[in-house]
Scaffold this motif. Structure first.
Motif, PDB file in Angstrom:
ATOM      1  N   SER A 932      32.277  59.582  12.092  1.00  0.00           N
ATOM      2  CA  SER A 932      32.113  59.404  10.645  1.00  0.00           C
ATOM      3  C   SER A 932      32.557  60.654   9.891  1.00  0.00           C
ATOM      4  CB  SER A 932      30.659  59.068  10.338  1.00  0.00           C
ATOM      5  OG  SER A 932      29.808  60.125  10.752  1.00  0.00           O
ATOM      6  N   VAL A 933      32.225  61.845  10.461  1.00  0.00           N
ATOM      7  CA  VAL A 933      32.639  63.093   9.791  1.00  0.00           C
ATOM      8  C   VAL A 933      34.156  63.187   9.741  1.00  0.00           C
ATOM      9  CG1 VAL A 933      32.663  65.598  10.028  1.00  0.00           C
ATOM     10  CG2 VAL A 933      30.524  64.319  10.320  1.00  0.00           C
ATOM     11  N   MET A 934      34.775  62.827  10.873  1.00  0.00           N
ATOM     12  CA  MET A 934      36.245  62.860  10.878  1.00  0.00           C
ATOM     13  C   MET A 934      36.812  61.857   9.877  1.00  0.00           C
ATOM     14  SD  MET A 934      37.146  63.255  14.903  1.00  0.00           S
ATOM     15  CE  MET A 934      38.860  63.302  14.486  1.00  0.00           C
ATOM     16  N   GLY A 935      36.181  60.661   9.804  1.00  0.00           N
ATOM     17  CA  GLY A 935      36.654  59.667   8.835  1.00  0.00           C
ATOM     18  C   GLY A 935      36.499  60.164   7.405  1.00  0.00           C
ATOM     19  N   ALA A 936      35.333  60.842   7.136  1.00  0.00           N
ATOM     20  CA  ALA A 936      35.119  61.347   5.780  1.00  0.00           C
ATOM     21  C   ALA A 936      36.130  62.426   5.427  1.00  0.00           C
ATOM     22  CB  ALA A 936      33.693  61.888   5.665  1.00  0.00           C
ATOM     23  N   SER A 937      36.369  63.342   6.411  1.00  0.00           N
ATOM     24  CA  SER A 937      37.364  64.392   6.149  1.00  0.00           C
ATOM     25  C   SER A 937      38.749  63.798   5.937  1.00  0.00           C
ATOM     26  CB  SER A 937      37.384  65.376   7.314  1.00  0.00           C
ATOM     27  OG  SER A 937      37.768  64.709   8.488  1.00  0.00           O
ATOM     28  N   HIS A 938      39.051  62.790   6.750  1.00  0.00           N
ATOM     29  CA  HIS A 938      40.366  62.144   6.567  1.00  0.00           C
ATOM     30  C   HIS A 938      40.473  61.480   5.205  1.00  0.00           C
ATOM     31  CE1 HIS A 938      43.998  60.046   7.555  1.00  0.00           C
ATOM     32  NE2 HIS A 938      43.429  58.901   7.255  1.00  0.00           N
ATOM     33  N   THR A 939      39.346  60.846   4.761  1.00  0.00           N
ATOM     34  CA  THR A 939      39.348  60.178   3.446  1.00  0.00           C
ATOM     35  C   THR A 939      39.502  61.209   2.326  1.00  0.00           C
ATOM     36  OG1 THR A 939      37.914  58.477   4.377  1.00  0.00           O
ATOM     37  CG2 THR A 939      38.094  58.593   1.981  1.00  0.00           C
ATOM     38  N   ALA A 940      38.766  62.338   2.453  1.00  0.00           N
ATOM     39  CA  ALA A 940      38.877  63.372   1.418  1.00  0.00           C
ATOM     40  C   ALA A 940      40.286  63.936   1.359  1.00  0.00           C
ATOM     41  CB  ALA A 940      37.861  64.485   1.704  1.00  0.00           C
TER      42      ALA A 940
END
Length: 1795
Positions: A932-940
């Motif tokens: 999820s953290v990687m997904g959030a960073s990718h989204t940001a």
């Protein structure tokens, strides 16, 4: 007749010192009596050769064969059989064609290429398997296949004799032969005997092969491996016999040679931990391995080979302990070689006990150091009365040490061979065997000793056996054809063999001398001289030596040195050393020495020291006799390996060395025997086909044998030059070449005549073309002159017209300039006024917006405060209630404390399992959080890049505005220039001022241009930045995907762990019965189980069928601990899901809060813009409505006026109709107006609602009370707050979705209103046109016309209503189906198990409610009878023709429909499962029957189509008729069974393809390649019929191409009769045509005789016939034509020119379907059939290889014939109605009743 061939330009061979034979050409005719010949060599040198005489006849030089005979697969097929012809043929095949195998009668000649070739793969093995030897190119696999086939057919043992000198490739050839047997035969059990047979090769190479000056992997022993087969011809075992191991290599190696490979492998692996105790080092450190001064071999890794050797030992059953003992013995031998012997006196020596090597040897062997040191330098002598120890000198001590080392290694070699034979022992009764003999060839060196003498003696015996075998085969061939047998004189080497092995022969005298007390090599040599120098012609004494002798062998004269013969023949070892070793501690050494005592003498072939003291020569002679007996009892096949050069250069042939080996291996003897008789042999059909051009029409008789017998005496006058056999014609040597000369002369004369006729035709054609061209030129010249006159007249007139229009243009241009100036001034003033008004209105609107937002903000602040107070009050009240509930629960928990004490042990186990699961859940949560953290960073990061992109777009838009401004300024500049020009003409005094202004404008434009350039550069930089960002984004995406894959692998590991837990759970269930006796659960346990069950039900909305059953068992029994564990596990899983959801919501909560304001703002702006746009559209609609109303009122007034004036009295009814239509149109427009108003109100509603929701949300976010989190969590308030937040998020999300849907709905409604309004407008216009047309008609025709128009309008309206009704009914059915599905999903608590699709025992099927009709009733007890009569006992032959296609499938489906109608899911499930199982069983039992497989493929496909067509789904039912839709299934959803039937159909399709290919395979090669489809055009090449086995029958009645077409037509007819769908017909045809192309191309690539121009023509003709067949059957578009593309290109390649570089490039660009390896192979195999064709030159081959280098393709030579294309079954609706199906009585289905 022979002398007549020596005419001018005849080609001959002349002897040469360097090349053995050189080609030459006669410069003048030879006449009898000439003493010399005038020749010209190939380099242009002329010479005069003197003719020698033999028996008063001149010896003429050998004649050269025609070019079409050069490069033959079989040397005996050459017309002239002699040494130069054989050598030249081998050179052409080896050097030019890169072909290493060639037949020589029954012998396969194999030349070592010194290069790895891709001709030994499994695809090549499969290509040669089952093929006749004569049908394929020469290969070691062809010899192996012939041996295997003869063993299977003749039930006789076979032998393959592989011989040749060192470095010729004997070991590799024998290895490939054994690999072939292991591959094609396989094993009859699970013992993997074939793998063990192949695994024995690396072991024997390690202990028996060594590097010599001639070969890096030379076999220093002979071996005979007998591979045993059972009655089914599967390998069941093997046995190995070895001969004459070169033991002297253990202690001595010449320069540049090595010891046996195993020693170097040990030294290279000395650093391994298990080898530390062996005390080994580098090979240079040991005396036995460093004498060659070159311990390494290029390209060989000894350490890797050691690993392979150990794996082979393990496969042979030698365990690790025995391997280490074996390596200890080998290491001890190496250390023994390093033992240093010191010279004390002349006859005395000593060994120091402190010698490191001696201590290592004794430690490894387990013997005392002092005793071994003593017996290495002493010898025990036994006298009559006493025994004493005698010291020996240093030389004898060293010899004794070396003899001991050789003896130990020999015993170890025998032990390993014995263990290999034990591992390869037959597992059953051996029915037959194939022996592979890998034995040394004839050897001659500068110094030849005892080993070379034994080797050459063995070759003498083998050559004798070979001569007798060849002679026997020739005699059998002559007797078979009833040819008078003439005794052929051949070389008999029996005198040489008798010299060696007879009584008082060389070996006998050697043994006698060995038995003498003081025998020596010199005395033995004198005995040889006195016994054989005068009595034997094969024995000679050298002139300059008294210690050597010469033996005249069959191959060459060899001189042997007598030194060392006696010692090697006796092979003595110090018995004291042996006795000492027998007391050693090494178990393997004791086993070796004990076997020496107990092995019988006849089986101990190489034991030098035994109780009978047999000599080595005697043992070798006995073993050789046994070998000859074995070979004589088998059918022999010969492989002669040739070493091409001594430099190991790839594909380089040394003529001198090659000729020596050809003489030594018996190839030339075979040629001589063949040439002495009738070497060339043709069948009558081949002779007739080839030489038909030499015959006249009168010579042709109905019987071809009589035709040949009639014609041949006319062609060959000497009757002794040929003989007529039963099926063949036998020719003497050279006669075929003479016939070829006659044929080429006849063809040349025919060609000259054809050329004469064609040249005449071309000359006449050229004359006619020239005459026609002259006439044409005259005609065109006259026309040109006339056109030029007309053109001058036209130009004069055009000049006047141009002047007129130019003057007019100048005047118009002046006027337009003045007019544009006035318009420019007006436009500028009006624009200024409009901008001022726009700025004023914009200011007023902004003020209003500010006021509205301030008022809204104040209202929202007040609302937030009130709401926060209410929420605080509610939370306090809920906290108080939660605390009360917690106290009550704690009291209840204390009541069950006693029950917990009773089950402490069980709870501990449960808690342990729970702890393990929690740990795994924690790991899973960590992984999910990372994801999820990687997904959030990718989204940001993505949002940041999007923002940058938006900013860049803004910059680009600004740049575009600047460009537009620049264009505008340019336009102004142009206008200013025009103004200045006009002012200059009018007023000269203002010129200076205008000039200044113009310069100012130019400067400004230049600045703008600079700015534009800068903006463009910035734009380019921004574009580059965007590209870089995109690349970074792609890299991040790839990294994200890799991380996702890694996480997926981790997830799979977790799933494996979970499955392990399940297995532990099953173990606990098994122990449940034992625990049940010890447990005494109380009623509280039942309550606790129910509690867990209820918690599970509350947590899950629905559980699986297994879970439901578990709850029932808990509630009923209560004491089942396994169910308790399962429920506990489910609770844990639910808790894990809860935590997962909580983590996800926590991670997304911040994202929602941060992005909510931004999204609402964007949504508000979007809604406002859309509202403004819709308002404008509404105004347009209202204006259009008002306009239409005005037009309607005008029309009504006009009509009323016309009615008042009584102009339409006769048609008053029509006018009333028109008025009614207009009134209805008016009413409809009023309705549209009301709808527009409603739409406006609906568009305004979402905005207000959104603002309220926004206020509420902002109010909630403004208040964030800071409470004690621990206190909230303790009372449960945190969970309630979290639930409230989750509900709020759901509400916001649903509102956002509803607003989005509402916007899309409103947009669609507005579009629909527009289209309706446009339609009404068009309808009104059309009505007006019709009214006008009606009014123009006479009064009598107005009424009928009006009625007709009204009828047309009503009809169109009714059709539209019907379409709308049908569309709404379809939507209604879809909605009902969805409603049923949702209802069923909500009410159903069980989830269907996704188990095996093969057998699905579904307890219940999803149901639907519909009406049914047209079925067959089949009771449950009659299902077995139905399947038996309809599937098992049904015979497709005859039945399929008389009944409709797919009838069994329709009957089964009608029975299934009745089960569906009766709502009997059990009967439906049973029927479906039984049908699938019965079809599977039938296909398994009758998989080889094409008709059965085809029949049930069609019916299975039909059954699948029925399940799709009558499923009731919209995607399928829309193709049905109304009656077919009534027959759809009502209650059951069979989607899962459709998948099962699809898999079954795929399985049947694959079986059908295999069955068809098996039937078609034997027809392909004979039909496509071997038979001549074009009669009279093609001719066979002069091969001489020296093939051993051939697929073409003797009568020429082989299979033809028509057989392939007939078989394809039979397949196609059967498939059509069975009702196979068209898409399956196309796919089957595509698969079959690929099989035809692959098989034909593979055979072409492996057959040199098929690669010719005429064969390419035949292939193209056959391919055209196949294309015509596809066209006839309507299958041209199915892809089958493309499958023939490789074959088409191969045929074109055979027919293309092959000389220049351009042609090579054309070949490379054209042959795209062929790989580079295949192109080169075909060009190498290309063989001319006629003299007019040319061979492919080596320079062209280099050119084509350069052109093909850029290709990156697979190096595989052959096409894969086992590839299957994937099959799909697209939906194809049937027009058959179930009510019309009639069941014939022949099916015996009377027990079925129709409904």
């Amino acid at each position: 007749m022979t002398s007549n061939l020596y005419v001018k330009h005849a080609r001959v061979w002349v002897p040469d010192q360097a090349e053995v034979w050189r080609p030459a050409e006669l410069l003048r005719d030879y006449t009898p009596g000439d003493t010399s010949l005038l020749l010209r060599l190939d380099d242009g040198t002329e010479l005069e050769q003197k003719l020698s005489k033999e028996k008063k006849e001149p010896l003429l030089p050998p004649l050269r064969n025609p070019d079409i005979l050069v490069g033959e697969n079989d040397l005996t097929a050459l017309s002239y059989l002699h040494e130069p012809a054989v050598l030249h043929n081998l050179r052409v095949r080896f050097v030019e064609s890169k072909t290493i195998y060639t037949y020589c009668g029954i012998v396969l000649v194999a030349i070592n290429p010194y290069e790895s070739l891709p001709i030994y793969g499994s695809d090549i093995i499969n290509a040669y398997s089952g093929q006749n030897t004569g049908d394929m190119d020469p290969h070691i696999f062809a010899v192996a296949e012939e041996a295997y086939r003869q063993m299977a057919q003749d039930e006789k043992n076979q032998s393959i004799i592989v011989s040749g000198e060192s470095g010729a490739g004997k070991t590799v050839s024998a290895k490939y032969a054994m690999r072939y047997f292991a591959t094609v035969s396989g094993s009859c059990s699970d013992a993997n005997i074939e793998d063990r047979v192949l695994a024995s090769s690396p072991i024997m190479e390690a202990i028996g092969n060594a590097k010599t000056t001639r070969n890096d992997n030379s076999s220093r022993f002979g071996k005979y491996i007998a591979i045993g087969f059972n009655r089914k011809h599967h390998i069941i075992g093997a046995n190995m016999r070895t001969y004459l191991l070169e033991k002297s290599r253990v202690v001595f190696q010449a320069k540049e040679e090595r010891n046996y490979h195993i020693f170097y492998q040990l030294c290279a692996s000395s650093h391994w931990p298990e080898f530390k105790e062996l005390k080994l080092g580098r090979a240079d450190d040991f005396h036995f391995t460093n004498q060659g001064k070159n311990p390494s071999i290029a390209g060989v890794d000894d350490e890797t080979d050691m690993a392979s050797t150990r794996r082979a030992f393990t496969m042979m059953g030698i365990d690790e302990g025995q391997q280490m003992a074996l390596f200890r013995v080998l290491a001890a031998v190496l250390h023994l070689g390093n033992v240093e012997v010191k010279q004390l006196r002349a006859d005395n020596s000593s060994v120091c006990p402190d010698d490191v090597s001696l201590q290592a040897f004794c430690a490894l062997m387990g013997v005392p150091v002092t005793e071994m040191a003593q017996w290495l330098c002493h010898r025990k002598l036994k006298m009559a009365t006493e025994t004493y120890n005698k010291p020996v000198p240093k030389e004898q001590a060293l010899n004794g040490r070396d003899a001991l080392a050789k003896h130990i290694y020999a015993r170890l070699f025998d032990w390993i061979v014995a263990r290999i034979n034990t591992a390869l022992k037959a597992v059953g009764k051996e029915h037959s065997f194939i022996g592979v003999l890998d034995i040394y060839g004839f050897e001659t060196f500068e110094v030849n000793s005892f080993e070379q003498f034994c080797i050459n003696y063995a070759n003498e015996k083998l050559q004798q056996q070979f001569n007798l075998h060849v002679f026997k085969l020739e005699q059998e061939e002559y007797m078979k054809e009833d040819i008078p047998w003439i005794l052929i004189d051949f070389h008999d080497n029996q005198p040489c063999i008798s010299l060696i092995e007879a009584k008082m022969g060389i070996l006998d005298l050697l043994d006698e001398e060995c038995r003498m007390p003081k025998g020596s090599d010199e005395s033995w040599a004198q005995k040889l001289y006195s016994s054989h120098e005068k009595s034997s012609s094969h024995f000679l004494k050298p002139r300059m030596s008294n210690s050597a002798f010469i033996v005249l062998h069959f191959a060459d004269k060899v001189e042997y040195q007598c030194e060392g013969f006696l010692e090697k023949n006796k092979d003595t070892v110090n018995q004291e050393q042996i006795s000492l070793l027998r007391s050693a501690e090494c178990g393997l050494l004791l086993e070796l020495l004990q076997e020496e005592e107990c092995v019988p003498a006849q089986t101990r072939l190489k034991t030098p020291q035994s109780s009978t003291r047999k000599s080595v020569g005697l043992q070798f002679r006995n073993s050789l006799h046994l070998l000859m007996d074995s070979l004589s009892a088998t059918a022999a096949h010969y492989v002669r390996c040739i070493k091409p050069n001594d430099h190991k250069a790839a594909f380089t042939l040394d003529p001198v060395r090659a000729m020596q080996q050809l003489r030594a291996c018996g190839v030339l003897e075979t040629i001589r025997i063949s040439a002495a008789g009738f070497p060339s042999r043709w069948t009558y059909q081949e002779f007739l086909t080839r030489y038909r051009v030499l015959m006249t029409q009168a010579d042709m008789l109905p019987d071809r044998n009589l035709t040949c017998k009639k014609v041949l005496p006319r062609l060959l006058q000497d009757e002794g030059k040929y003989q007529f056999g039963k099926s063949k014609i036998f020719f003497r040597a050279g006669q075929v070449a003479y016939l070829e000369k006659l044929r080429s002369d006849r063809l040349r004369a025919a060609c000259v005549r054809i050329q004469k006729t064609i040249r005449c035709w071309l000359a006449r054609r050229k004359y006619i073309a020239l005459r026609k061209a002259a006439i044409t030129i005259q005609r065109h010249t006259r026309g040109l002159l006339a056109r030029r006159l007309v053109l001058s007249l036209r130009r004069s007139r055009a000049a006047l017209v141009i002047q007129k229009y130019q003057r007019m243009w100048a005047a118009r241009r002046m006027y337009q300039r003045q007019r544009e100036g006035a318009l420019l001034l007006q436009r500028l003033y009006r624009a200024y006024a409009a901008r001022q008004e726009y700025q004023r209105r914009l200011h007023e609107r902004k003020v209003c917006v500010l006021q509205r937002w301030v008022k809204g903000w104040r209202a929202r602040v007040w609302y937030r405060r009130v709401r926060a107070a209410v929420v605080l009050l509610q939370s306090c009240v809920r906290r108080m209630l939660a605390r009360r509930e917690l106290k009550r629960l704690r009291v209840e928990a204390r009541s069950v404390e006693h029950f917990r004490k009773l089950n402490v042990g069980m709870e501990n186990k449960i808690m342990q399992l729970q702890r393990k699961i929690d740990e795994q859940h924690k790991d899973n949560r960590l992984l999910e959080e990372r994801l999820s953290v990687m997904g959030a960073s990718h989204t940001a990061e993505q949002e940041r890049l999007i923002g940058q992109l938006e900013r860049l777009k803004g910059v680009e838009e600004e740049s575009r505005n600047q460009s537009e401004r620049l264009v505008f300024l340019g336009a102004e500049l142009a206008s200013s220039r025009q103004e200045v020009e006009r002012c200059c003409q009018e007023q000269q005094e203002q010129q200076q001022k205008a000039q200044a202004e113009r310069e100012a404008w130019e400067q400004r434009v230049a600045e703008l241009n600079k700015q534009n350039v800068l903006l463009k550069s910035e734009k380019e930089e921004l574009n580059k930045l965007i590209l870089e960002q995109q690349e970074k984004t792609e890299e991040q995406q790839r990294a994200h995907e890799e991380n996702t894959e890694r996480l997926q692998s981790d997830l799979n590991e977790e799933r494996c762990r979970y499955q392990n837990l399940l297995s532990e759970h099953h173990e606990l269930e098994e122990r449940h019965s034992d625990l049940k006796k010890q447990q005494s659960l109380t009623k509280a346990s039942h309550q606790r189980s129910e509690f867990f069950s209820s918690q599970t039900d509350v947590s899950e909305g629905g559980v699986s069928a297994g879970g439901c059953g578990a709850r029932e068992e808990v509630s009923s029994t209560g004491g089942d601990m396994s169910l308790l564990l399962s429920l506990q596990r489910k609770v844990v899983e639910l808790e894990r899901d809860k935590h997962t959801l909580q983590n996800e919501l926590d991670s997304r909560e911040e994202q929602l809060l941060t992005s909510k304001a931004k999204d609402e703002e964007e949504l508000r702006k979007t809604l406002l813009a859309e509202l403004d746009q819709e308002a404008l559209k509404r105004q347009e609609l209202e204006s259009a409505n008002r306009k239409l109303k005005r037009e309607l009122s005008e029309i009504r007034e006009a009509l009323s006026k016309s009615s008042e004036s009584h102009t339409a009295a006769p048609g008053s009814l029509a006018y009333q109709v028109v008025l009614e239509q207009l009134s209805s149109a008016n009413e409809e427009l009023e309705l549209r107006k009301e709808e527009v108003l409603i739409l406006r109100s609906q568009l305004c509603a979402p905005e207000s609602q959104k603002s309220k929701e926004t206020d509420g949300a902002s109010g909630n976010s403004s208040r964030s009370p800071t409470f004690d989190l621990h206190e909230l969590n303790e009372d449960g308030e945190l969970w309630m707050a979290y639930q409230g937040l989750k509900d709020t998020n759901r509400l916001l999300l649903s509102q956002l979705q509803s607003e989005t849907k509402m916007r899309s709905t409103l947009t669609e409604e507005v579009a629909a209103l527009r289209s309706a309004l446009q339609g009404a407008t068009e309808e009104q216009a059309r009505q007006q046109e019709l009214l006008k047309d009606t009014l123009r008609l006479p009064q009598d025709a107005r009424v009928p016309t009006s009625l007709q128009h009204e009828i047309n309008r009503l009809t169109t309206h009714n059709l539209e209503l019907m379409e709308r009704t049908e569309r709404q009914q379809g939507e209604l059915r879809l909605l009902r189906r969805q409603l049923k599905a949702y209802t069923r999903r909500a009410g159903d608590t069980e989830v269907l198990a996704q188990g095996s699709l093969e057998v699905m025992a579904m307890s219940s099927l999803p149901r639907r409610e519909r009406d049914c009709s047209g079925m067959l009733v089949c009771r449950t007890e009659d299902q077995g009878k139905l399947l038996k009569n309809l599937i098992t006992d049904l015979r497709p032959r005859g039945v399929a023709v008389s009944m409709m296609p797919g009838l069994p499938a329709y009957i089964l489906f009608m029975c299934l429909r009745h089960a569906d109608h009766s709502n009997d899911d059990q009967r439906a499930t049973t029927l479906l499962n039984a049908t699938i199982h019965t079809i599977k069983t039938l296909i398994k039992r009758k998989g080889e029957d094409f008709e059965t497989v085809s029949f049930w493929l069609a019916n299975t496909t039909c059954f699948l189509q029925c399940l799709q067509q009558y499923s009731g789904e919209e995607v399928y039912s829309r193709h049905n008729t109304p009656q077919q839709n009534e027959h759809c299934l009502k209650n059951f959803d069979l989607a899962n069974y459709r998948k099962v039937l699809c898999n079954l159909a795929i399985r049947i399709y694959q079986q059908l393809i295999r069955c068809m290919e098996d039937t078609l395979q034997p027809l392909i090669v004979p039909g496509m390649l071997e038979q001549d489809s074009i009669q009279g055009v093609l001719g066979v090449k002069a091969t001489g019929m020296r093939k051993r086995t051939c697929s073409v029958t003797e009568e020429g009645g082989g299979l033809s191409f028509d057989s392939i077409v007939r078989q394809l037509s039979s397949f196609h007819t059967t498939l059509l009769q069975h009702g196979t769908p068209f898409f399956l017909l196309g796919l089957i045809s595509k698969q079959l045509f690929r099989s035809i192309a692959a098989t034909t191309l593979n055979s072409l690539l492996l057959r040199k005789d098929m690669c010719s121009w005429s064969k390419g023509l035949q292939i193209r003709y056959n391919v055209c016939q196949l294309e015509d067949w596809l066209q006839e059957k309507g299958l041209m578009n199915c892809g089958a034509r493309e499958m023939l593309e490789p074959l088409i290109q191969a045929a074109q390649l055979l027919q293309m020119k092959k000389k220049t570089k351009e042609e090579a490039e054309a070949i490379a660009s054209m042959c795209t379907a062929l790989s580079a390896v295949q192109i080169v192979k075909i060009l190498n195999l290309y063989t001319p059939v006629n003299e007019f064709e040319e061979r492919v030159s080596s320079s062209f081959m280099k050119t084509i290889e350069e052109c093909l280098k850029p290709r990156k393709e697979s190096s595989q030579l052959l096409m894969d014939t086992k590839t299957l294309f994937p099959v799909t079954f697209p939906f194809s609706p049937s027009s058959v109605s179930l009510d019309t199906i009639q069941i014939p009585s022949s099916l015996n289905l009377a027990f079925l009743s129709r409904v």
